[in-house]
Scaffold this motif. Structure first.
Motif, short mmCIF file in Angstrom:
data_model
loop_
_atom_site.label_atom_id
_atom_site.label_comp_id
_atom_site.label_asym_id
_atom_site.label_seq_id
_atom_site.Cartn_x
_atom_site.Cartn_y
_atom_site.Cartn_z
N LEU A 120 41.64 26.62 53.61
CA LEU A 120 42.49 25.93 54.58
C LEU A 120 42.82 26.84 55.76
O LEU A 120 42.82 26.40 56.91
N ALA A 124 48.02 18.70 48.56
CA ALA A 124 47.12 18.79 47.41
C ALA A 124 47.15 20.18 46.79
O ALA A 124 47.14 20.33 45.56
N LEU A 125 47.20 21.20 47.63
CA LEU A 125 47.28 22.57 47.11
C LEU A 125 48.59 22.78 46.37
O LEU A 125 48.64 23.44 45.33
N GLY A 167 41.24 27.89 47.61
CA GLY A 167 41.68 26.74 48.40
C GLY A 167 42.54 27.14 49.57
O GLY A 167 42.38 26.63 50.69
N LEU A 219 39.68 19.81 49.73
CA LEU A 219 40.75 20.24 50.61
C LEU A 219 40.34 20.14 52.08
O LEU A 219 41.12 19.72 52.94
N PRO A 243 37.71 23.30 46.94
CA PRO A 243 37.86 23.61 48.38
C PRO A 243 37.24 22.54 49.27
O PRO A 243 37.75 22.26 50.36
N GLY A 300 46.24 18.52 53.01
CA GLY A 300 45.63 19.66 52.33
C GLY A 300 46.67 20.54 51.66
O GLY A 300 46.50 20.96 50.51
N ARG A 301 47.76 20.79 52.36
CA ARG A 301 48.83 21.59 51.76
C ARG A 301 49.48 20.85 50.60
O ARG A 301 49.88 21.47 49.59
N TRP A 352 40.82 12.59 44.78
CA TRP A 352 41.91 13.46 44.32
C TRP A 352 42.48 13.01 42.98
O TRP A 352 42.89 13.84 42.17
N HIS A 384 40.11 16.54 54.18
CA HIS A 384 41.24 15.90 54.85
C HIS A 384 41.11 16.01 56.36
O HIS A 384 41.28 15.03 57.09
#
Length: 374
Positions: free
Chosen positions: A191, A150-151, A187, A131, A128, A147-148, A97, A134
């Motif tokens: 998720l 990072a988004l 992305g 993401l 993606p 994931g959220r 990341w 994770h």
């Protein structure tokens, strides 16, 4: 989920009749997956550097060896058995990341990079994937949170670019902004789809290997397969793979007394509570069903009668450790292992006879039906 009441491994060697079936094949460990996948990813990272004709921006070409070094480090550590998998996971996620977000920041805020849209096209396939990693590495709960996060960090970078350098970048800036928006949408969709797929897989695993039973053949209170569906399933598997097939029939002890003292609604809730407890305690591939008359059944495959008794004792203890509104339920269990029974109805009848013996002996116990004489 490891059960503290289970003295033997929860993953069993399959019975002879089940050998070769895909659902029982051994899945590779995560360390094995690292050793298989990371060389391919490392090759994909170094390949653009060896092909100058691809026209990779100089700034990105300078940072690619850093990513290759990270991948090589994780690959080397995966070969050392003493290095915990958690260390490999964190190195891959944190380093990946840092590299990914660093490239995005360089792409958006460094005006001299050049080739912005072409560089963005190289990042899009990997975003993606990172993401989704994770959840693969850290589990559903932590994977969803990270994931959220990072988004959200990517969204902040995009917003900062939109209110900052965007007007000065002209047409290239607009193309970059469009690429970032598409990246965020892809992305977010990845998720969401992963969350839906995880819930569906969990639901099917809880229902067992026969999750396709139609609604009209399920018990109205618990949603479990009813007698007719259980008999059909048993007959099908007796025809194909009879050895090791086992039926355990359970009933809640003293349910009539509970109904008199607490009412019908509470008795029904207690029966549903026991059904949920059993569904959460069985192994993948087993199935819980409802025979009616407050009787539940568990279909499983075990190596022998000794293991059948051990498994049913585990289920009995699990139920006894889960009270409901001050009531501690216990169950009596009758269990029978296939020994030449002609059909599913005969297996169920023997299991119910064993249940009667368990109740006659005082309840809250497991009674294994003796093997019929040849």
């Amino acid at each position: 989920m490891r059960d503290s009441f289970l003295p033997l491994p929860e993953v069993l060697p399959p019975a002879h009749g089940w050998r070769g079936r895909g659902v029982f094949r051994r899945e590779p460990g995560r360390r094995d997956v690292y050793q298989l996948v990371l060389p391919l990813v490392l090759l994909g990272t170094l390949l653009p550097l060896a092909l100058p004709g691809l026209g990779m921006p100089a700034a990105f070409a300078a940072t690619s060896p850093l990513l290759a070094g990270l991948l090589g480090l994780v690959l080397a550590l995966s070969l050392v058995q003493r290095v915990p998998l958690r260390v490999l996971d964190l190195l891959l996620l944190v380093g990946g990341w840092i590299f990914m977000l660093g490239q995005l920041a360089l792409l958006l805020f460094a005006p001299g990079v050049g080739g912005g849209t072409r560089a963005a096209a190289g990042i899009v396939p990997w975003f993606p994937l990172f993401l989704l990693m994770h959840s693969w590495l850290l589990g559903e709960q932590w994977g969803r949170v990270l994931g959220r996060a990072a988004l959200g960090a990517t969204l902040l970078l995009t917003a900062a670019f939109a209110v900052g350098p965007l007007p000065a970048r002209g047409a290239e800036g607009s193309a970059l902004l469009n690429s970032m928006l598409q990246l965020l949408l892809a992305g977010g969709a990845a998720l969401l789809c992963q969350q839906v797929a995880t819930r569906r897989a969990t639901s099917q695993a809880r229902q067992g290997a026969w999750a396709s039973i139609p609604d009209q053949e399920r018990d109205a209170l618990t949603g479990l397969p009813a007698r007719r569906a259980l008999e059909r399933v048993l007959n099908r598997h007796l025809t194909r793979h009879a050895p090791g097939l086992t039926v355990a029939v359970l009933t809640v002890d003293g349910l009539e007394q509970v109904e008199e003292e607490r009412g019908i609604a509470f008795a029904q809730a207690l029966r549903a509570h026991v059904a949920r407890t059993l569904s959460a305690a069985i192994r993948e591939g087993d199935v819980v069903g409802c025979l009616g008359d407050h009787t539940l059944a568990v279909l499983m495959r075990v190596p022998d009668g000794r293991f059948a008794r051990t498994t049913c004792e585990r289920l009995r203890l699990r139920v006894a450790s889960r009270p409901l509104d001050g009531v501690l339920p216990t169950v009596s269990v009758g269990v029978v292992v296939w020994a030449g029974h002609p059909d599913g109805r005969a297996l169920l009848a023997d299991a119910q006879q064993a249940l009667s013996s368990a109740r006659a002996s005082g309840g809250n116990r497991v009674h294994l039906s003796p093997v019929p004489a040849a």
